[in-house]
Design a protein around this motif. Structure first.
Motif, PDB file in Angstrom:
ATOM      1  N   ARG A 187       4.327  12.734  11.086  1.00  0.00           N
ATOM      2  CA  ARG A 187       5.605  13.046  10.437  1.00  0.00           C
ATOM      3  C   ARG A 187       5.516  13.089   8.916  1.00  0.00           C
ATOM      4  N   ILE A 188       4.427  12.552   8.343  1.00  0.00           N
ATOM      5  CA  ILE A 188       4.285  12.547   6.879  1.00  0.00           C
ATOM      6  C   ILE A 188       3.324  13.685   6.492  1.00  0.00           C
ATOM      7  N   LYS A 189       3.864  14.681   5.825  1.00  0.00           N
ATOM      8  CA  LYS A 189       3.081  15.888   5.537  1.00  0.00           C
ATOM      9  C   LYS A 189       1.742  15.598   4.841  1.00  0.00           C
ATOM     10  N   PRO A 190       1.710  14.776   3.787  1.00  0.00           N
ATOM     11  CA  PRO A 190       0.415  14.547   3.136  1.00  0.00           C
ATOM     12  C   PRO A 190      -0.617  13.892   4.072  1.00  0.00           C
ATOM     13  N   LEU A 191      -0.152  13.104   5.041  1.00  0.00           N
ATOM     14  CA  LEU A 191      -1.107  12.515   5.997  1.00  0.00           C
ATOM     15  C   LEU A 191      -1.578  13.566   7.000  1.00  0.00           C
ATOM     16  N   HIS A 192      -0.677  14.433   7.390  1.00  0.00           N
ATOM     17  CA  HIS A 192      -1.065  15.558   8.252  1.00  0.00           C
ATOM     18  C   HIS A 192      -2.166  16.369   7.557  1.00  0.00           C
ATOM     19  N   GLU A 193      -1.981  16.591   6.260  1.00  0.00           N
ATOM     20  CA  GLU A 193      -2.980  17.345   5.489  1.00  0.00           C
ATOM     21  C   GLU A 193      -4.285  16.539   5.357  1.00  0.00           C
ATOM     22  N   LEU A 194      -4.130  15.238   5.161  1.00  0.00           N
ATOM     23  CA  LEU A 194      -5.305  14.365   5.042  1.00  0.00           C
ATOM     24  C   LEU A 194      -6.140  14.431   6.324  1.00  0.00           C
ATOM     25  N   ALA A 195      -5.451  14.374   7.468  1.00  0.00           N
ATOM     26  CA  ALA A 195      -6.161  14.424   8.757  1.00  0.00           C
ATOM     27  C   ALA A 195      -6.913  15.749   8.894  1.00  0.00           C
ATOM     28  N   LYS A 196      -6.271  16.826   8.486  1.00  0.00           N
ATOM     29  CA  LYS A 196      -6.940  18.131   8.542  1.00  0.00           C
ATOM     30  C   LYS A 196      -8.219  18.100   7.711  1.00  0.00           C
ATOM     31  N   THR A 197      -8.084  17.565   6.495  1.00  0.00           N
ATOM     32  CA  THR A 197      -9.240  17.513   5.588  1.00  0.00           C
ATOM     33  C   THR A 197     -10.339  16.628   6.158  1.00  0.00           C
ATOM     34  N   ASN A 198      -9.932  15.500   6.742  1.00  0.00           N
ATOM     35  CA  ASN A 198     -10.927  14.581   7.306  1.00  0.00           C
ATOM     36  C   ASN A 198     -11.634  15.173   8.520  1.00  0.00           C
ATOM     37  N   LEU A 199     -10.893  15.901   9.332  1.00  0.00           N
ATOM     38  CA  LEU A 199     -11.457  16.397  10.592  1.00  0.00           C
ATOM     39  C   LEU A 199     -12.259  17.680  10.420  1.00  0.00           C
ATOM     40  N   ARG A 200     -11.935  18.433   9.383  1.00  0.00           N
ATOM     41  CA  ARG A 200     -12.575  19.739   9.215  1.00  0.00           C
ATOM     42  C   ARG A 200     -14.106  19.659   9.247  1.00  0.00           C
ATOM     43  N   PRO A 201     -14.735  18.768   8.466  1.00  0.00           N
ATOM     44  CA  PRO A 201     -16.208  18.758   8.483  1.00  0.00           C
ATOM     45  C   PRO A 201     -16.801  18.330   9.826  1.00  0.00           C
ATOM     46  N   VAL A 283       2.255  -0.121  12.560  1.00  0.00           N
ATOM     47  CA  VAL A 283       3.295   0.328  11.635  1.00  0.00           C
ATOM     48  C   VAL A 283       4.464   0.857  12.463  1.00  0.00           C
ATOM     49  N   PRO A 284       5.677   0.898  11.880  1.00  0.00           N
ATOM     50  CA  PRO A 284       6.834   1.332  12.670  1.00  0.00           C
ATOM     51  C   PRO A 284       6.873   2.838  12.970  1.00  0.00           C
ATOM     52  N   LEU A 285       7.414   3.140  14.147  1.00  0.00           N
ATOM     53  CA  LEU A 285       7.699   4.509  14.547  1.00  0.00           C
ATOM     54  C   LEU A 285       9.016   4.894  13.890  1.00  0.00           C
ATOM     55  N   ARG A 286       9.053   6.012  13.187  1.00  0.00           N
ATOM     56  CA  ARG A 286      10.274   6.425  12.495  1.00  0.00           C
ATOM     57  C   ARG A 286      10.615   7.852  12.887  1.00  0.00           C
ATOM     58  N   SER A 287      11.912   8.152  12.846  1.00  0.00           N
ATOM     59  CA  SER A 287      12.316   9.509  13.215  1.00  0.00           C
ATOM     60  C   SER A 287      12.353  10.408  11.979  1.00  0.00           C
ATOM     61  N   GLY A 288      12.373  11.691  12.224  1.00  0.00           N
ATOM     62  CA  GLY A 288      12.421  12.654  11.123  1.00  0.00           C
ATOM     63  C   GLY A 288      11.062  12.860  10.487  1.00  0.00           C
ATOM     64  N   VAL A 289      11.032  13.722   9.470  1.00  0.00           N
ATOM     65  CA  VAL A 289       9.761  14.002   8.808  1.00  0.00           C
ATOM     66  C   VAL A 289       9.859  13.696   7.313  1.00  0.00           C
ATOM     67  N   VAL A 290       8.715  13.504   6.698  1.00  0.00           N
ATOM     68  CA  VAL A 290       8.610  13.312   5.251  1.00  0.00           C
ATOM     69  C   VAL A 290       7.768  14.464   4.710  1.00  0.00           C
ATOM     70  N   ALA A 291       8.350  15.189   3.775  1.00  0.00           N
ATOM     71  CA  ALA A 291       7.624  16.381   3.265  1.00  0.00           C
ATOM     72  C   ALA A 291       6.508  15.981   2.313  1.00  0.00           C
TER      73      ALA A 291
END
Ligand code: SAH
Length: 291
Positions: A187-201, A283-291
């Motif tokens: 739900r947190i956009k920068p973490l979504h991007e971080l995961a992409k960066t981490n997984l890509r290699p 960590v807590p489960l939260r609703s909605g997204v964070v840009a």
């Protein structure tokens, strides 16, 4: 969300055989760490040149293998297989028995999911900060949840699995070695991007990362044989229960200050069973997204 964001077929990984985990390890040392904002370790990795994407529905060969990575320039001790084997041995000592899960844990270079300043702690059995007040889960609990999810009536075969809370992408990488297809929502956009960066290699072909509210699940990809929540809610969202296949298993931390790991099995169209397993801390489960 663009189509590109929704579908994340990572490139093919090359694989190598790895020896089984050594069973001799020192007891886990839990170190308290500050919740500082982090940069991912993979940012410093020399990324391999991109290869054509492959179909994410492709069946992956037996998962006794390790994921080969373009090894970054790091002190040898940090990336040594022995350190990771010792971590796996500790996880086994804590009660995880599933050899496939232990092999998967052995294969994923956890240090690549952690910012360089914390790399020396990558293989201790502790959660570590990944920024945005979130953490990479402790190796034991990652392994335990996957072990419980695999103990299905299907001999551990998992076609599609869903993870809620991608974070830095570590658990998704472990899951990719035990399931045919892995969907993971953050739900947190920068973490979504971080995961992409981490997984890509790592070039893992069978992970699809989604940015969104995981409490809603992913109806377009359901049903799932397994669902893992990496964040604790007061209860498991109904949408997720409904996205389980019959015979499917959902593993989730539930609670606020005191949390327990729960296993929910779908036994029929309108029937689920619930088992409480052990105390945990997420960590807590939260609703909605964070840009
Ligand atoms: N799976 C990670 C753990 C990440 S921590 C690992 O491999 O270590 C849990 C993550 O759950 C956090 O990144 C948090 O932002 C995310 N999260 C919490 N509520 C969520 C929700 N409703 N949907 C998706 N992600 C959520």
């Amino acid at each position: 969300m663009t189509e590109k964001d929704k579908r994340f077929p990572l490139n093919l990984s090359s694989v190598v055989d790895k020896p089984k985990a050594q069973r001799a390890g020192a007891p886990a040392r839990v170190v308290a760490t500050p919740q500082t904002a982090t940069q991912n370790a993979a940012r410093n990795v020399n990324l391999a040149p991109p290869r054509p994407a492959v179909s994410t529905t492709e069946r992956i060969s037996p998962r006794k293998e390790a994921i080969a990575v373009t090894t970054p320039a790091r002190p040898a001790a940090l990336v040594s297989d022995a350190v990771r084997s010792a971590m796996v041995a500790r996880v086994a000592k804590q009660g995880v028995r599933d050899a496939r899960v232990l092999a998967a844990l052995e294969s994923v270079p956890r240090h690549l999911f952690i910012e360089p300043a914390l790399s020396s702690q990558a293989y201790i059995d502790a959660s570590l900060p990944i920024g945005h007040h979130q953490t990479i889960s402790q190796p034991y609990i990652v392994a335990r949840m996957i072990e419980v999810m695999r103990a299905n009536g299907n001999g551990g075969t998992l076609d599609r699995v869903l993870e809620i809370g991608t974070g830095c992408g570590y658990q998704a990488a472990v899951l990719s070695l035990v399931a045919r297809e892995v969907y993971s929502i953050e739900r947190i956009k920068p973490l979504h991007e971080l995961a992409k960066t981490n997984l890509r290699p790592l070039r893992i072909p069978n992970i699809r990362l989604h940015y969104g509210d995981g409490m809603l699940g992913l109806p377009q990809a359901a049903p799932f044989d397994g669902i893992i929540l990496a964040a604790a809610g007061l209860e498991v969202p109904q949408a997720l229960l409904e996205q389980l296949s019959i015979g499917g298993r959902l593993v989730a931390p539930v609670g606020e200050r005191r949390q327990v790991l729960q296993l929910i099995e779908r036994t029929g169209k309108f029937e689920w069973t619930r088992t409480t397993l052990e105390d945990c801390h997420f960590v807590p489960l939260r609703s909605g997204v964070v840009a």
